[in-house]
Each structure stands twice: as C-alpha cells, then as structure tokens.
Design a protein around this motif. Sequence first.
Motif, PDB file in Angstrom:
ATOM      1  N   LEU A   6      -0.423   0.017   2.973  1.00 38.56           N
ATOM      2  CA  LEU A   6       0.133   0.976   2.099  1.00 38.56           C
ATOM      3  C   LEU A   6       1.457   0.762   1.750  1.00 38.56           C
ATOM      4  N   TYR A  70     -13.748   2.566   2.087  1.00 31.40           N
ATOM      5  CA  TYR A  70     -12.317   2.593   2.392  1.00 31.40           C
ATOM      6  C   TYR A  70     -11.851   3.813   3.093  1.00 31.40           C
ATOM      7  N   GLN A  91      -6.392   6.011  -1.000  1.00 29.45           N
ATOM      8  CA  GLN A  91      -7.479   5.137  -0.559  1.00 29.45           C
ATOM      9  C   GLN A  91      -7.013   3.638  -0.091  1.00 29.45           C
ATOM     10  N   VAL A  92      -7.336   3.159   1.077  1.00 28.06           N
ATOM     11  CA  VAL A  92      -6.959   2.025   1.391  1.00 28.06           C
ATOM     12  C   VAL A  92      -8.202   1.114   1.856  1.00 28.06           C
ATOM     13  N   SER A  98      -2.342  -1.123  -1.266  1.00 38.25           N
ATOM     14  CA  SER A  98      -2.195   0.250  -1.918  1.00 38.25           C
ATOM     15  C   SER A  98      -0.828   0.423  -2.371  1.00 38.25           C
TER      16      SER A  98
END
Length: 201
Positions: A6, A70, A91-92, A98
């Motif tokens: 992220l 995810y 969402q990863v 992301s």
Amino acid sequence: MSNGILRVQTYAARQSAPVPNVRIRIQNADDTSAQVVEVYTDDEGNARDIELSAPPAALSLDEDAVQRPYSVWNLTADKEGYQTVTLDGLQVFAGQVSLAQLEMRPMQRLGAPAPLPDTFEVPPHALYRPEGVPSTAPVQLCEPAPAVLTAPIIPETITVHLGRPAASAQNVTVSFRKYIANVASSEVYPTWADATKPAKG
C-alpha cells in the motif's frame, strides 16, 4: 498468505502541493483487534511503502474460487489543522501496489462553506461475487445485427448507466479516457497477466 504493497500520498487541493507529516494509520478491516500500522508522510507527501498481507494471487485466476482474492484495510489520515480523511475498504492484492492519493483539506474556517465528506468507502471489487451472482447480465443477441467497423474509432466521451441494465438509474457522460482509467480498469483484477505483465504467484 502473500503480501501486497500500500502506497500513500497526501496532497493539498487538486494536488497543488504535498502535505507532509500526515499520520497514516492502517488496520485490517477483517480483524479490528489486530495491531494498527502507523507511518508518517515525508516532505514530499509520501509515506513509506507499507507491506500488508493478502491472499495468494492464484485466487483471482480461479473462476470457481469463493474466497475473496484480496485483503481489505481501513485507512485514517490526520494532521493538526486538517480534516481527518478516512478510507474504508482499501483492497490489497498479492504482488501488487495499491495507491491511495489523499486530498487533505484545512479545517473549516468561520463562514466558509460546509466541507465535503471526509469518510469514503471503497465498494467490493466488481468481479467479487461471493453469493454466486454473476457480475454481468447474460449477453442477449442484438437485433438487428450490429455493423462491423473496418477500423476502430475511439470516442471522446461515453455515456455510462449508473446501475444494472434494466434499473432506473442516472446516465452520465464522461470522457473516454476517464472511463478507461476509472471504470473499465475496475472490471479486471490487477493480478491478471497480459502480454507485457506476467502473473505473479
């Protein structure tokens, strides 16, 4: 479990300038008792990349998989003198980056107009259907048969129906470039490979 990244960036309005020293707090949406990850943005508004757990990428390639492919995270960004921004449902995906770009708005001054909402919810991915309902309606034969163009034509704008095909919903016209970037891209998982990007496991 695998891992995804992220990446968080904080900006003033319309990305006119970075906002440094913003506290970023990340928590697993499925396990609110888990430890909160906390980082701060640097002078250029960038937080260090945060490595987060995610299901194996192979789940997004399996049409019969019922497990969500995810992981889901909630993000809070705050800094003194600015409105707190909350993003729920980030969402990863495993092996993917992301990007969360946050607009930080100064606290409302006396007599200023009411601020925009500062809490946003990311809806589930369009392809994730745990209840088994297909993401698109069955394709019907077109009558009369559509004409086939000899060369592709890329439109400047496109009209989008904000609902299911038969639903009474608003139609909006957006630029084709924005449609491809923000709508069409959400119809595939980022883990899907193409000729230039091999799949990661």
